[in-house]
Design an enzyme around this catalytic site. Structure first.
Site, PDB file in Angstrom:
ATOM      1  N   THR A   1       0.860  -1.191   0.000  1.00 22.05           N
ATOM      2  CA  THR A   1       0.000   0.000   0.000  1.00 22.05           C
ATOM      3  C   THR A   1       0.896   1.241   0.000  1.00 22.05           C
ATOM      4  O   THR A   1       1.258   1.735  -1.052  1.00 22.05           O
ATOM      5  CB  THR A   1      -0.976  -0.002   1.195  1.00 22.05           C
ATOM      6  OG1 THR A   1      -0.244  -0.206   2.417  1.00 22.05           O
ATOM      7  CG2 THR A   1      -2.019  -1.101   1.053  1.00 22.05           C
TER       8      THR A   1
ATOM      9  N   THR B   1      -1.104  -2.139  10.727  1.00 21.86           N
ATOM     10  CA  THR B   1      -1.320  -2.353   9.289  1.00 21.86           C
ATOM     11  C   THR B   1      -0.182  -3.144   8.728  1.00 21.86           C
ATOM     12  O   THR B   1       0.691  -2.644   8.061  1.00 21.86           O
ATOM     13  CB  THR B   1      -1.464  -1.051   8.533  1.00 21.86           C
ATOM     14  OG1 THR B   1      -2.526  -0.335   9.095  1.00 21.86           O
ATOM     15  CG2 THR B   1      -1.829  -1.272   7.084  1.00 21.86           C
TER      16      THR B   1
ATOM     17  N   LYS C   1       3.980  -6.681   4.193  1.00 22.03           N
ATOM     18  CA  LYS C   1       3.771  -5.284   3.832  1.00 22.03           C
ATOM     19  C   LYS C   1       3.576  -4.481   5.105  1.00 22.03           C
ATOM     20  O   LYS C   1       3.142  -4.990   6.139  1.00 22.03           O
ATOM     21  CB  LYS C   1       2.578  -5.113   2.895  1.00 22.03           C
ATOM     22  CG  LYS C   1       1.223  -5.493   3.444  1.00 22.03           C
ATOM     23  CD  LYS C   1       0.522  -4.463   4.327  1.00 22.03           C
ATOM     24  CE  LYS C   1       0.442  -3.106   3.689  1.00 22.03           C
ATOM     25  NZ  LYS C   1      -0.204  -2.139   4.652  1.00 22.03           N
TER      26      LYS C   1
ATOM     27  N   GLU D   1       7.132   4.954   7.424  1.00 22.68           N
ATOM     28  CA  GLU D   1       6.773   6.235   6.815  1.00 22.68           C
ATOM     29  C   GLU D   1       7.494   7.382   7.525  1.00 22.68           C
ATOM     30  O   GLU D   1       7.345   7.590   8.714  1.00 22.68           O
ATOM     31  CB  GLU D   1       5.260   6.439   6.886  1.00 22.68           C
ATOM     32  CG  GLU D   1       4.492   5.503   5.965  1.00 22.68           C
ATOM     33  CD  GLU D   1       2.995   5.711   6.048  1.00 22.68           C
ATOM     34  OE1 GLU D   1       2.565   6.731   6.610  1.00 22.68           O
ATOM     35  OE2 GLU D   1       2.253   4.858   5.545  1.00 22.68           O
TER      36      GLU D   1
END
Length: 413
Positions: free
Chosen positions: A168, A205, A194, A292
Site C-alpha cells: 500500500t 497495518t 507489507k 513512513e
C-alpha cells in the site's frame, strides 16, 4: 573518508533481492484486478500444489475493530483445524468496519479462491489491507481470482509479483527466502510482508505470510509462529498505531520430506523454531526500514532484565517514546530521555535497579559508547556520539543487574 556507494542506493535497490530459494510445492503470484489505479498489482495468491495436505497457523490483530477478513480467517482456521491450502490477499481496500456486507465479501473471496484452487477437503484464508471504511469492489476481485489462479508459479518473479501485490504505502516490496538443514534434510522458507505506517507492537497495518516445505504439525506450527511473531513482528515500532487488519500466516506442506515435527520437547522442534524466528525477524526488519518518514533503523537491546516480559516492556517503552525518537532524529545524544523512558516503563519496582543500570550507544562496527555505567554518568565524547547517531542504523544497549538473556526491540525514527 571513503563513502560507501550503498548510501546512494534507493531502499528497493538495497533491500529487494534479485533471486531467492523457494519451498517445494507452492505456487504464488499477483495481478491487477481493479482495486487500485491501472497497472498497479492489487491481488495476490498463494496455493499449495504439492499434493500433500498443508497446515496453517496464524496470529491476528489485537485491535477490537477486527476487519472482516480477520474475523473470517480466524473462523475458518478454527473450523478447519488448520487444514489450509491457499491464501488470497487484496490491497488498496482493508474491508474493515464494513458491517455484514464486508463479512459476506470476505467469505465470497474465500469461496472463489477455493474454487480456483480446487480445494475440497481444505480451505482458504483471506487477508485485506488498505483504506478503512469502504466496501470492496467485490465484482472486480471475484473476476480476478480465477485469472490469477491460472497465472501462479514458483519462480522468483512470481514471488516478487506476490510481494508487490500486497503493498500500500510501502516504498518497496518486502520478501525474504532462505534454505536450512534439519535432520539431514534441506528445507526452504519464503515469505512476503507489507507495512510502512501504523506499525507498533502487537502488529499494525501489517500483513505477512510465509511458506515452508518442512513437515510440521498444525499445533507445533502454531506454537512456533506465536513464539516467532512475539520476537519479530510484535517487537517493532514506527509510529505506535495498531491496525484493524494485521495478520501473519505460516503454511507448511512437508513437500521436502523427512519425519514430522510435532513434539515440542525435541531438538528438531527447537531448531525449526529458531529458523522461523530468525526468518521472521529478518522480514519484520524490512517493515521498520520502510517506516513512513523514517530516517534511522534502531535496535534497542535490554540485557540482564529480571524476566523476558520485563525486558520486552522496557525496550518497547523506549522505542515508543516521542522524546527518544525526537532526540535520535536530531542526532542528539540526550541519553537522559532513554533513562526517563526506562524509569516509567510499566514493570515492577524491583525490575529496575537504578544503581546497576547502564546505557550505551552501540554502532554496527566498533566499540559501544558508554553513557551510563551502574547508575553513574560517563563523560561522553560528543563527536563520537554524533558519528554513531548519524548512521542509518545502530543499537541502544540497556543493561540491568539481573542475569538474563538479551532482548531486542526494533524502532525507526
Amino acid at each position: 573518508m571513503r563513502i560507501s556507494p550503498r548510501l546512494f542506493l534507493s531502499k528497493a535497490e538495497r533491500f529487494v533481492p534479485k533471486s531467492g530459494v523457494y519451498p517445494q510445492g507452492f505456487a504464488v503470484g499477483g495481478i491487477h484486478c481493479g482495486i487500485k489505479k491501472p497497472d498497479v498489482l492489487d491481488l495476490a495468491m498463494l496455493q499449495n500444489t504439492s499434493g500433500k495436505d498443508a497446515v496453517a497457523a496464524a496470529v491476528f490483530t489485537q485491535n477490537k475493530f477486527k476487519a472482516a477478513p480477520v474475523q473470517v480467517s480466524a473462523e475458518i482456521l478454527e473450523k478447519s483445524g488448520g487444514a489450509i491450502n491457499s491464501l488470497i490477499v487484496n490491497s488498496g481496500n482493508a474491508n474493515a468496519v464494513t458491517g455484514t456486507k464486508g463479512l459476506e465479501d470476505a467469505r465470497s473471496m474465500v469461496a472463489a479462491t477455493d474454487e480456483a484452487a480446487k480445494n475440497t477437503k481444505t480451505a482458504s484464508l483471506v487477508m485485506s489491507t488498505g483504506v478503512i471504511g469502504n466496501r470492496l469492489p467485490i465484482g472486480n476481485i471475484l473476476s480476478g481470482i480465477p485469472v490469477l489462479g491460472q497465472q501462479l508459479g514458483s519462480t522468483h518473479a512470481h514471488w516478487l509479483q506476490c510481494a508487490q501485490a500486497i503493498c500500500t504505502t510501502d516504498s518497496f516490496p518486502k520478501m525474504v527466502s532462505k534454505q536450512f538443514s534439519l535432520n539431514g534434510n534441506t528445507y526452504a522458507l519464503a515469505g512476503v510482508a507489507k507495512g510502512a505506517g501504523m506499525i507498533c507492537p502487537n502488529m499494525a497495518t501489517l500483513l505477512g505470510f510465509f511458506a515452508t516445505d518442512a513437515p510440521v504439525s498444525r499445533s507445533a506450527l502454531q506454537s512456533i509462529l506465536a513464539f516467532a511473531v512475539d520476537r519479530s513482528f510484535n517487537s517493532i515500532s514506527v509510529d505506535g498505531d495498531m491496525s484493524t487488519n494485521d495478520t501473519i500466516v505460516a503454511i507448511a506442506n512437508g513437500a521436502a520430506g523427512g519425519p514430522l515435527i510435532e513434539n515440542e520437547d525435541t531438538p528438531a522442534f527447537a531448531a525449526l523454531r529458531g529458523e522461523i524466528t530468525a526468518f521472521a525477524q529478518q522480514l519484520a526488519s524490512l517493515v521498520v526500514r520502510d517506516g513512513e518518514g523514517a530516517t534511522k533503523f534502531i535496535t534497542i537491546r535490554v540485557v540482564n532484565a529480571k524476566s523476558y516480559a520485563d525486558a520486552k516492556c522496557v525496550a518497547s517503552t523506549v522505542a515508543n517514546s516521542s522524546l527518544f525518537k525526537t532526540a535520535m532524529f536530531g542526532n542528539d545524544a540526550n541519553w537522559g530521555r532513554i533513562l526517563c523512558a526506562i524509569g516509567y516503563a510499566p514493570v515492577s519496582g524491583s525490575s529496575v535497579d537504578t544503581t546497576r543500570t547502564s546505557v550505551s550507544f552501540v554502532p554496527s562496527e566498533g566499540e559501544p559508547l558508554r553513557l551510563l555505567v551502574n547508575g553513574e554518568p560517563e563523560t561522553v565524547d560528543e563527536n563520537r556520539a554524533l558519528e554513531i547517531l548519524q548512521k542509518r542504523g545502530f543499537g541502544g544497549g540497556n543493561r540491568f543487574g539481573h542475569r538474563r538473556k538479551p532482548r531486542g526491540h526494533i524502532s525507526d525514527v
